[in-house]
Design a protein around this motif. Structure first.
Motif, PDB file in Angstrom:
ATOM      1  N   MET A   9       0.835  -1.180   0.000  1.00 52.76           N
ATOM      2  CA  MET A   9       0.000   0.000   0.000  1.00 52.76           C
ATOM      3  C   MET A   9       0.879   1.241   0.000  1.00 52.76           C
ATOM      4  SD  MET A   9      -2.686   1.392   2.807  1.00 52.76           S
ATOM      5  CE  MET A   9      -3.868   0.171   2.344  1.00 52.76           C
ATOM      6  N   LYS A  10       0.452   2.229  -0.713  1.00 50.67           N
ATOM      7  CA  LYS A  10       1.171   3.489  -0.789  1.00 50.67           C
ATOM      8  C   LYS A  10       1.082   4.214   0.565  1.00 50.67           C
ATOM      9  CE  LYS A  10      -0.103   4.261  -5.641  1.00 50.67           C
ATOM     10  NZ  LYS A  10      -0.001   3.108  -6.286  1.00 50.67           N
ATOM     11  N   LYS A  11       2.222   4.551   1.135  1.00 52.85           N
ATOM     12  CA  LYS A  11       2.238   5.207   2.452  1.00 52.85           C
ATOM     13  C   LYS A  11       1.608   6.594   2.415  1.00 52.85           C
ATOM     14  CE  LYS A  11       4.653   1.757   4.041  1.00 52.85           C
ATOM     15  NZ  LYS A  11       5.072   1.121   2.832  1.00 52.85           N
ATOM     16  N   VAL A  12       1.686   7.259   1.261  1.00 51.21           N
ATOM     17  CA  VAL A  12       1.102   8.597   1.155  1.00 51.21           C
ATOM     18  C   VAL A  12      -0.401   8.551   1.386  1.00 51.21           C
ATOM     19  CG1 VAL A  12       0.650   8.654  -1.333  1.00 51.21           C
ATOM     20  CG2 VAL A  12       1.247  10.770  -0.130  1.00 51.21           C
ATOM     21  N   LEU A  13      -1.020   7.388   1.198  1.00 52.28           N
ATOM     22  CA  LEU A  13      -2.458   7.284   1.418  1.00 52.28           C
ATOM     23  C   LEU A  13      -2.823   7.541   2.867  1.00 52.28           C
ATOM     24  CD1 LEU A  13      -3.467   4.269  -0.864  1.00 52.28           C
ATOM     25  CD2 LEU A  13      -3.426   6.719  -1.391  1.00 52.28           C
ATOM     26  N   PHE A  14      -1.923   7.198   3.802  1.00 54.43           N
ATOM     27  CA  PHE A  14      -2.182   7.502   5.207  1.00 54.43           C
ATOM     28  C   PHE A  14      -2.270   9.013   5.410  1.00 54.43           C
ATOM     29  CE2 PHE A  14      -0.144   3.277   5.709  1.00 54.43           C
ATOM     30  CZ  PHE A  14      -1.213   2.615   6.301  1.00 54.43           C
ATOM     31  N   ILE A  15      -1.452   9.759   4.676  1.00 54.02           N
ATOM     32  CA  ILE A  15      -1.462  11.217   4.785  1.00 54.02           C
ATOM     33  C   ILE A  15      -2.667  11.794   4.055  1.00 54.02           C
ATOM     34  CG2 ILE A  15      -0.231  13.330   4.156  1.00 54.02           C
ATOM     35  CD1 ILE A  15       2.381  11.781   4.676  1.00 54.02           C
ATOM     36  N   LEU A  16      -2.869  11.365   2.815  1.00 57.01           N
ATOM     37  CA  LEU A  16      -3.961  11.916   2.022  1.00 57.01           C
ATOM     38  C   LEU A  16      -5.329  11.548   2.577  1.00 57.01           C
ATOM     39  CD1 LEU A  16      -2.543  11.362  -1.579  1.00 57.01           C
ATOM     40  CD2 LEU A  16      -2.389  13.409  -0.138  1.00 57.01           C
ATOM     41  N   GLY A  17      -5.416  10.474   3.328  1.00 55.46           N
ATOM     42  CA  GLY A  17      -6.671  10.081   3.956  1.00 55.46           C
ATOM     43  C   GLY A  17      -7.047  10.961   5.130  1.00 55.46           C
ATOM     44  N   GLU A  18      -6.091  11.621   5.724  1.00 54.06           N
ATOM     45  CA  GLU A  18      -6.347  12.495   6.870  1.00 54.06           C
ATOM     46  C   GLU A  18      -6.509  13.959   6.463  1.00 54.06           C
ATOM     47  OE1 GLU A  18      -6.850  11.591  10.066  1.00 54.06           O
ATOM     48  OE2 GLU A  18      -6.603   9.486   9.518  1.00 54.06           O
ATOM     49  N   ARG A  77       3.547   1.735  10.060  1.00 57.26           N
ATOM     50  CA  ARG A  77       4.872   1.204   9.729  1.00 57.26           C
ATOM     51  C   ARG A  77       5.408   0.358  10.887  1.00 57.26           C
ATOM     52  NH1 ARG A  77       8.836   5.579   8.137  1.00 57.26           N
ATOM     53  NH2 ARG A  77       7.569   5.644   6.270  1.00 57.26           N
ATOM     54  N   LEU A  78       5.243   0.850  12.115  1.00 57.98           N
ATOM     55  CA  LEU A  78       5.690   0.094  13.280  1.00 57.98           C
ATOM     56  C   LEU A  78       4.898  -1.205  13.424  1.00 57.98           C
ATOM     57  CD1 LEU A  78       7.463  -0.192  15.767  1.00 57.98           C
ATOM     58  CD2 LEU A  78       5.819   1.224  17.020  1.00 57.98           C
ATOM     59  N   ARG A  79       3.587  -1.142  13.205  1.00 52.37           N
ATOM     60  CA  ARG A  79       2.771  -2.359  13.267  1.00 52.37           C
ATOM     61  C   ARG A  79       3.236  -3.366  12.213  1.00 52.37           C
ATOM     62  NH1 ARG A  79      -1.670  -1.960  16.520  1.00 52.37           N
ATOM     63  NH2 ARG A  79      -2.319   0.147  17.053  1.00 52.37           N
ATOM     64  N   GLY A  80       3.586  -2.863  11.037  1.00 53.37           N
ATOM     65  CA  GLY A  80       4.093  -3.747   9.991  1.00 53.37           C
ATOM     66  C   GLY A  80       5.393  -4.415  10.406  1.00 53.37           C
ATOM     67  N   THR A  81       6.266  -3.645  11.025  1.00 51.20           N
ATOM     68  CA  THR A  81       7.535  -4.203  11.499  1.00 51.20           C
ATOM     69  C   THR A  81       7.279  -5.255  12.570  1.00 51.20           C
ATOM     70  OG1 THR A  81       8.682  -2.141  10.998  1.00 51.20           O
ATOM     71  CG2 THR A  81       9.747  -3.634  12.567  1.00 51.20           C
ATOM     72  N   VAL A  82       6.383  -4.946  13.494  1.00 49.80           N
ATOM     73  CA  VAL A  82       6.039  -5.899  14.553  1.00 49.80           C
ATOM     74  C   VAL A  82       5.436  -7.166  13.947  1.00 49.80           C
ATOM     75  CG1 VAL A  82       4.500  -6.271  16.533  1.00 49.80           C
ATOM     76  CG2 VAL A  82       5.838  -4.172  16.371  1.00 49.80           C
ATOM     77  N   SER A  83       4.578  -7.009  12.938  1.00 47.94           N
ATOM     78  CA  SER A  83       3.981  -8.172  12.267  1.00 47.94           C
ATOM     79  C   SER A  83       5.046  -9.037  11.611  1.00 47.94           C
ATOM     80  CB  SER A  83       2.973  -7.733  11.204  1.00 47.94           C
ATOM     81  OG  SER A  83       1.838  -7.173  11.797  1.00 47.94           O
ATOM     82  N   GLY A 137       6.441 -11.403  13.817  1.00 47.80           N
ATOM     83  CA  GLY A 137       5.555 -12.470  14.277  1.00 47.80           C
ATOM     84  C   GLY A 137       4.544 -12.052  15.312  1.00 47.80           C
ATOM     85  N   TYR A 138       4.326 -10.767  15.480  1.00 48.00           N
ATOM     86  CA  TYR A 138       3.365 -10.273  16.460  1.00 48.00           C
ATOM     87  C   TYR A 138       2.317  -9.421  15.764  1.00 48.00           C
ATOM     88  CZ  TYR A 138       7.221 -11.479  19.536  1.00 48.00           C
ATOM     89  OH  TYR A 138       8.224 -12.137  20.170  1.00 48.00           O
ATOM     90  N   GLY A 139       1.259  -9.077  16.496  1.00 47.18           N
ATOM     91  CA  GLY A 139       0.283  -8.120  16.003  1.00 47.18           C
ATOM     92  C   GLY A 139      -0.871  -8.757  15.267  1.00 47.18           C
ATOM     93  N   GLU A 140      -2.056  -8.134  15.404  1.00 46.19           N
ATOM     94  CA  GLU A 140      -3.240  -8.645  14.740  1.00 46.19           C
ATOM     95  C   GLU A 140      -3.983  -7.581  13.954  1.00 46.19           C
ATOM     96  OE1 GLU A 140      -5.819 -10.852  17.308  1.00 46.19           O
ATOM     97  OE2 GLU A 140      -4.142 -11.618  18.451  1.00 46.19           O
ATOM     98  N   ASN A 141      -3.729  -6.302  14.171  1.00 43.26           N
ATOM     99  CA  ASN A 141      -4.495  -5.232  13.538  1.00 43.26           C
ATOM    100  C   ASN A 141      -4.078  -4.980  12.101  1.00 43.26           C
ATOM    101  OD1 ASN A 141      -6.626  -3.514  13.881  1.00 43.26           O
ATOM    102  ND2 ASN A 141      -5.394  -1.808  14.593  1.00 43.26           N
ATOM    103  N   TYR A 198       0.465  -3.521   2.887  1.00 42.59           N
ATOM    104  CA  TYR A 198      -0.319  -3.573   4.113  1.00 42.59           C
ATOM    105  C   TYR A 198      -1.768  -3.900   3.803  1.00 42.59           C
ATOM    106  CZ  TYR A 198       3.612  -1.127   6.217  1.00 42.59           C
ATOM    107  OH  TYR A 198       4.846  -0.782   6.652  1.00 42.59           O
ATOM    108  N   GLN A 199      -2.382  -4.698   4.655  1.00 40.01           N
ATOM    109  CA  GLN A 199      -3.810  -4.958   4.584  1.00 40.01           C
ATOM    110  C   GLN A 199      -4.403  -4.435   5.884  1.00 40.01           C
ATOM    111  OE1 GLN A 199      -3.999  -9.175   3.975  1.00 40.01           O
ATOM    112  NE2 GLN A 199      -3.645  -8.975   1.776  1.00 40.01           N
TER     113      GLN A 199
END
Length: 179
Positions: A1-10, A129-135, A138-142, A151-152
């Motif tokens: 997923m394009k990271k800029v979408l997190f910015i443009l979505g807000e 990005r941090l959640r992705g790294t944690v995933s 081997g951790y994380g569910e969100n 990213y999904q």
């Protein structure tokens, strides 16, 4: 997923219009160093087209990531004013929107609504990005990382914002490719 979408979505349409009129459209040639590790930068960049390589000196200059259209670079140094922790170089011919630090900082100082939306957007981007790294560890569910590294998002509010952001990114690209 394009990271800029997190910015443009807000952000709202007026915020994006300000970014387009204030930012600089910069064409990159293969081999251009956009960000040099340890050297201060004076802009935040949105990659509109092309491929960038991210490398770090602690690994002998080894590439740690490849970035494509829709990625944001320089956001960490913008937020904490520390020199970049990696070198970012164009692998292919590319196009970036460069948002100068001074103008962006001035806008954040005088427009509290924009400041709220912008900082929330950066916080969401860095959080994902941090959640992705944690995933990846081997951790994380969100948040799940697909096999292609995208990213999904499972959060329905973020997911809705991504639909709006995707349309805004297409609009941004059309306007900047024309100019």
């Amino acid at each position: 997923m394009k990271k800029v979408l997190f910015i443009l979505g807000e952000l709202n349409d007026d915020d994006i219009d300000w970014m387009i009129t204030t930012g600089h459209r910069e064409e990159l040639t293969a081999g251009t160093v956009l960000i040099q590790e340890g050297k201060p930068i004076d802009a935040l960049y949105i990659l509109l087209d092309g491929v960038l390589s991210v490398s770090v000196s602690v690994l002998g200059g080894k590439e740690i990531a490849r970035l494509s259209s829709g990625e944001v670079v320089g956001e960490m140094s913008f937020i904490d004013s520390s020199p970049p922790s990696a070198t970012v170089k164009a692998v292919t011919k590319g196009l970036v929107l460069s948002l100068p630090r001074r103008q962006l900082s001035d806008k954040l100082d005088r427009d509290v609504g924009f400041a709220y939306r912008f900082h929330r957007a950066i916080a969401v981007l860095l959080s994902q990005r941090l959640r992705g790294t944690v995933s990846l560890l081997g951790y994380g569910e969100n948040l799940q990382i697909a096999t292609n590294g995208s990213y999904q998002i499972r959060d329905p509010i973020l997911s809705h914002n991504m639909d709006i952001a995707s349309a805004r990114f297409d609009w941004l690209l059309r306007r900047l490719r024309e100019g």
